[in-house]
Design a protein around this motif. Structure first.
Motif, PDB file in Angstrom:
ATOM      1  N   UNK A 276       0.793  -1.022  -0.044  1.00 21.58           N
ATOM      2  CA  UNK A 276       0.091  -0.155   0.102  1.00 21.58           C
ATOM      3  C   UNK A 276       0.765   1.167   0.097  1.00 21.58           C
ATOM      4  N   UNK A 277       2.159   1.168  -0.108  1.00 19.59           N
ATOM      5  CA  UNK A 277       3.156   2.113   0.103  1.00 19.59           C
ATOM      6  C   UNK A 277       3.969   2.094  -1.197  1.00 19.59           C
ATOM      7  N   UNK A 278       3.549   1.589  -2.305  1.00 21.95           N
ATOM      8  CA  UNK A 278       4.225   1.880  -3.700  1.00 21.95           C
ATOM      9  C   UNK A 278       4.085   3.174  -4.131  1.00 21.95           C
TER      10      UNK A 278
ATOM     11  N   UNK B  13      13.325   0.773  -1.787  1.00 21.79           N
ATOM     12  CA  UNK B  13      13.199   1.621  -1.157  1.00 21.79           C
ATOM     13  C   UNK B  13      13.192   3.279  -1.515  1.00 21.79           C
ATOM     14  N   UNK B  14      12.471   4.055  -1.293  1.00 21.14           N
ATOM     15  CA  UNK B  14      12.582   5.433  -1.958  1.00 21.14           C
ATOM     16  C   UNK B  14      13.953   6.265  -1.819  1.00 21.14           C
TER      17      UNK B  14
ATOM     18  N   UNK C 160       9.131   1.793  -3.161  1.00 21.42           N
ATOM     19  CA  UNK C 160       8.289   1.952  -2.222  1.00 21.42           C
ATOM     20  C   UNK C 160       8.488   3.107  -1.232  1.00 21.42           C
ATOM     21  N   UNK C 161       7.648   3.609  -0.344  1.00 22.34           N
ATOM     22  CA  UNK C 161       7.950   4.467   0.631  1.00 22.34           C
ATOM     23  C   UNK C 161       7.185   4.421   1.617  1.00 22.34           C
TER      24      UNK C 161
ATOM     25  N   UNK D  48      15.173  -4.008   0.084  1.00 22.17           N
ATOM     26  CA  UNK D  48      14.579  -3.903  -1.257  1.00 22.17           C
ATOM     27  C   UNK D  48      14.035  -5.456  -1.152  1.00 22.17           C
ATOM     28  N   UNK D  49      12.938  -5.588  -2.086  1.00 18.99           N
ATOM     29  CA  UNK D  49      12.296  -6.788  -2.137  1.00 18.99           C
ATOM     30  C   UNK D  49      12.479  -7.483  -3.529  1.00 18.99           C
TER      31      UNK D  49
END
Length: 415
Positions: A131-133, A151-152, A193-194, A205-206
């Motif tokens: 939900x934070x993409x 990550x951002x 994402x953030x 990182x994913x």
């Protein structure tokens, strides 16, 4: 209508007369001092509760409520373990993961990173990262395609975005005719994402779980299972129950253990702020003492006359306790009303002040939480109000006792 004499005289003394305006001014200052202290205390604790709640939600959005790992090199038959855990009361989601440390490079930029291999279809059951993409989506991670979600802050540091390539280097080495070389793999950035927490946006990182297993040479094993609970506050009890059921082969931890130092620091800070701000209330309470001492001195003749009319020392003492208690009650009441109203409207008042004076208290470039969150807990309001009122009542005892010891003959000698 029946009015107790002590109550009637005590209330009468609180009203100003022509010759004691200064005492009435000190009385007003005492009320305002207590009100200001209680208001500040309730508001600050509400803001700190809001910060704690916001940070907790952000941390729990990324961290596991409960984590299950196996001693050794990963969990082997994790599918059967997942089915076994899924039926545990209080568990609402289960997902496997692979985790390892690595380095990621893009051009001249190099950074350490914590890589987590996930199943995109199950990640939403245990994490809020989907939900934070801010670019792309988790479903873009497909096995064999070696995609990566950064990550951002990490993406900004590397200077990459969706469609760009990065190289991931693991601590494992490969023996070649040219010598011992580190293992590395090229990945394509498929999302960013953030979550608003620097430690995650800068260093996580994913990738797909199958790609992670190949990267870290885990074959069909995984690092462990992540669990989502119906009640996060019950995580220690649920983790203890699961650990007892699975036995010593598995290590079961919960989010309170992983972030214990952080939340302990927040709790300590709240306690210190409570003590410091309560000194404002103490100033108001001491003002009650000084006010009543001056009233007792001013009313020496009145007290002597009341004593000669048969009023007992105990009833004289209650007269001045009524006056001091009324001052404390009004101060606490005003403070509670002000604190509650301010706490419930902090998120509206602060932006209005920032807009009016063209300032920003929490800059987004410095603080990830750039707004002042507020979470009012009525338990805090009750504790603060009761403690402040009890202190106000106790502050009346000494001046009232001094009034009760007044000797009529001495007080009326020069009248």
């Amino acid at each position: 209508m029946f009015h107790p004499l002590e109550l009637f005289i005590g209330l009468r003394y609180t009203r100003a007369k022509r010759r004691n305006h200064f005492i009435s001014f000190i009385t007003l200052i005492s009320m305002l001092g207590i009100a200001l202290g209680v208001t500040a205390l309730i508001t600050v604790l509400s803001v700190m509760n809001g910060f704690e709640r916001e940070l907790q939600q952000r941390i729990l959005g990324m961290a596991s409520d409960v984590t299950i790992t196996e001693y050794g090199n990963g969990v082997g038959d994790w599918q059967s373990l997942e089915k076994r855990i899924a039926g545990t009361p209080g568990v609402t989601g289960v997902a496997p993961y692979v985790q390892g440390e690595a380095m990621v490079t893009a051009g001249r930029a190099v950074s350490g990173v914590l890589i987590q291999g996930i199943m995109p279809s199950q990640q939403g059951a245990v994490s809020d990262v989907g939900r934070h993409m801010v670019a792309g989506k988790l479903s873009n991670l497909r096995p064999g395609e070696f995609g990566i979600v950064l990550g951002k802050e990490l993406a900004a540091y590397l200077g990459v975005g969706p469609g760009d390539h990065v190289t991931v280097i693991t601590p494992d080495t490969t023996v070649t005719p040219a010598g011992i070389l580190p293992r590395f793999r090229r990945f394509t950035v498929v999302g960013v994402f953030s979550v608003g927490m620097y430690q995650y946006d800068r260093s996580m990182a994913f990738i797909d779980i199958q790609d992670a297993s190949r990267l870290f040479r885990l074959d069909d094993r995984v690092t462990g299972l992540r669990l989502k609970l119906e009640n996060v506050m019950a995580a220690p009890q649920v983790a203890a129950g699961i650990g007892h059921t699975l036995g010593p082969r598995y290590w079961v931890s919960d989010w309170t253990e992983e972030n214990a130092n952080f939340f302990h620091a927040v709790k300590t800070e709240k306690t210190v702020m409570f003590v410091i701000l309560f000194l404002i209330v103490a100033v108001g309470v001491f003002n009650i003492v000084s006010t009543l001492v001056m009233v007792v001195t001013d009313k020496q003749s009145d007290i002597a006359i009341l004593r000669t009319l048969g009023l007992s020392p105990g009833r004289v003492m209650r007269i001045f306790m009524v006056q001091g208690t009324l001052i404390g009650f009004i101060g606490v009441l005003l403070g509670v009303l002000g604190g509650v109203l301010l706490s419930l409207n902090v998120e509206t008042i602060v932006p209005a002040i920032e807009h009016l004076f063209h300032v920003q208290f929490l800059s987004p470039q410095v603080y990830y939480i750039s707004q002042l969150p507020s979470h009012l807990e009525w338990r805090d309001v009750l504790h603060i109000g009761v403690i402040a009122f009890v202190l106000s009542v106790l502050a009346t005892v000494y001046p009232a006792w001094r009034a009760a010891r007044t000797q009529p003959a001495e007080a009326l000698r020069y009248d």
